[in-house]
Design a protein around this motif. Structure first.
Motif, PDB file in Angstrom:
ATOM      1  N   GLU A 124      45.253  46.761  26.707  1.00 46.01           N
ATOM      2  CA  GLU A 124      46.265  45.848  27.750  1.00 46.01           C
ATOM      3  C   GLU A 124      47.737  45.940  27.082  1.00 46.01           C
ATOM      4  O   GLU A 124      47.798  45.228  26.062  1.00 46.01           O
ATOM      5  N   ALA A 162      39.711  37.707  33.483  1.00 49.62           N
ATOM      6  CA  ALA A 162      39.302  39.142  32.871  1.00 49.62           C
ATOM      7  C   ALA A 162      37.594  39.074  33.494  1.00 49.62           C
ATOM      8  O   ALA A 162      36.867  38.221  33.047  1.00 49.62           O
ATOM      9  N   LEU A 214      44.368  44.765  36.142  1.00 46.03           N
ATOM     10  CA  LEU A 214      43.296  44.585  34.816  1.00 46.03           C
ATOM     11  C   LEU A 214      41.846  44.999  35.452  1.00 46.03           C
ATOM     12  O   LEU A 214      40.939  45.564  34.743  1.00 46.03           O
TER      13      LEU A 214
END
Length: 330
Positions: A231, A242, A216
């Motif tokens: 995502e 994140a 990510l």
């Protein structure tokens, strides 16, 4: 027809077994199917096998024809292909796809069976649920011709996303993964391949499928100004950080989720689940997709194979379960 079927059950964390269960004759609106192949959804079923489905998702995570309840014991799976042995004349003898767990014979409602299109081999058809996921993600991300597109994570779904994106006219597609053995798959589908650390910040659209926090982070760093990150990973019970500080806001990035349970909003007015599944099956006619099916396991060997199959260090893409000559459970 047989009087009993054998099914794969996940019974406690890290352990699976074959169980025998009565097989009723199909009634009106149902058909009897003899399984030929089913696909192991390695990412999702690893969470099921290890007992990492969070309690908050026990109901939403139920497969359409699942038996048992989370966490255990549970009969899980959603990618079976078989031959209709008993049922209406227009479908008897046809090969069908069904969202059914791993089981050698089963009875299912006709509404849950989708006949394979001409020219699609049953073994490749087990990819239908994954292709649906990839197709839905392109709709969610509003993928367009000519875009610079990055896919972070070269698992089965990531590679299918790359396969579809590479067929958009003028699209420039790159697949990033830490496993260099995935390079040949990406290039065979018309995409470039690189390590995530080698990505620059020029992507218009990024799909993240690695189910790892570092993936990510790489996806966010790969974005150009006002890019979109889709995502697609599902982390189960894990909490994932994140990087939404730094330049995330000033670059006006858009982070959205994609999940196959609902048809993407952009097309939902015209596309039903059935229409989407039929299109996914059509898209699987390409023989190039056979390269994604890199492991075959006999149904009766599955209980012994599961620990290695779902191990964190396992590097294979997926596993196809074959049902020919599989003995019955005790």
């Amino acid at each position: 027809m047989p009087s009993a079927a054998s099914a794969l059950w996940y019974v406690v964390p890290g352990h699976a077994e074959l169980r025998s269960e009565p097989l009723a004759a199909p009634g009106d609106g149902h058909a009897l199917v003899r399984s030929l192949f089913s696909l192991v959804s390695r990412g999702t079923e690893r969470l099921v096998f290890t007992g990492q489905v969070p309690q908050s998702e026990w109901q939403r995570m139920r497969a359409p024809l699942q038996a048992g309840d989370f966490p255990f014991p549970v009969k899980y799976g959603y990618a079976a292909v078989g031959e209709v042995m008993e049922g209406p004349a227009d479908i008897r003898g046809r090969h069908v796809f069904a969202l059914h767990p791993h089981q050698d014979w089963f009875v299912a409602p006709l509404s849950w069976l989708t006949a394979l299109p001409a020219g699609l081999p049953p073994r490749r058809a087990v990819l239908a649920a994954n292709m649906e996921t990839a197709l839905n993600a392109l709709w969610d991300g509003e993928a367009l011709p000519g875009q610079r597109i990055v896919v972070v994570g070269a698992g089965i779904v990531g590679l299918l996303v790359a396969y579809l994106c590479a067929r958009l006219p003028g699209a420039d597609v790159t697949v990033a993964d830490v496993l260099t053995q995935r390079k040949a798959h990406a290039e065979a589908f018309g995409a470039r391949f690189c390590h995530p650390d080698a990505l620059d910040d020029s992507a218009d659209l990024v799909f993240h499928t690695s189910a790892h926090p570092s993936g990510l982070a790489a996806a966010l760093l790969a974005c150009a100004h006002e890019a979109t990150i889709v995502e697609m990973s599902w982390y189960g019970e894990k909490q994932v950080a994140a990087a939404l500080g730094g330049a995330f806001h000033v670059r006006r990035l858009r982070l959205i989720s994609s999940q196959v349970g609902h048809v993407a909003p952009a097309v939902r007015a015209r596309w039903s689940h059935g229409r989407r599944l039929a299109k996914a099956l059509e898209l699987l006619r390409d023989p190039a997709l056979d390269r994604l099916l890199d492991q075959d396991i006999a149904f009766h060997d599955m209980p012994a194979a599961c620990p290695a199959l779902f191990a964190a260090q396992a590097t294979g893409l997926t596993a196809v379960i074959g049902y020919s000559e599989a003995p019955k459970a005790g």
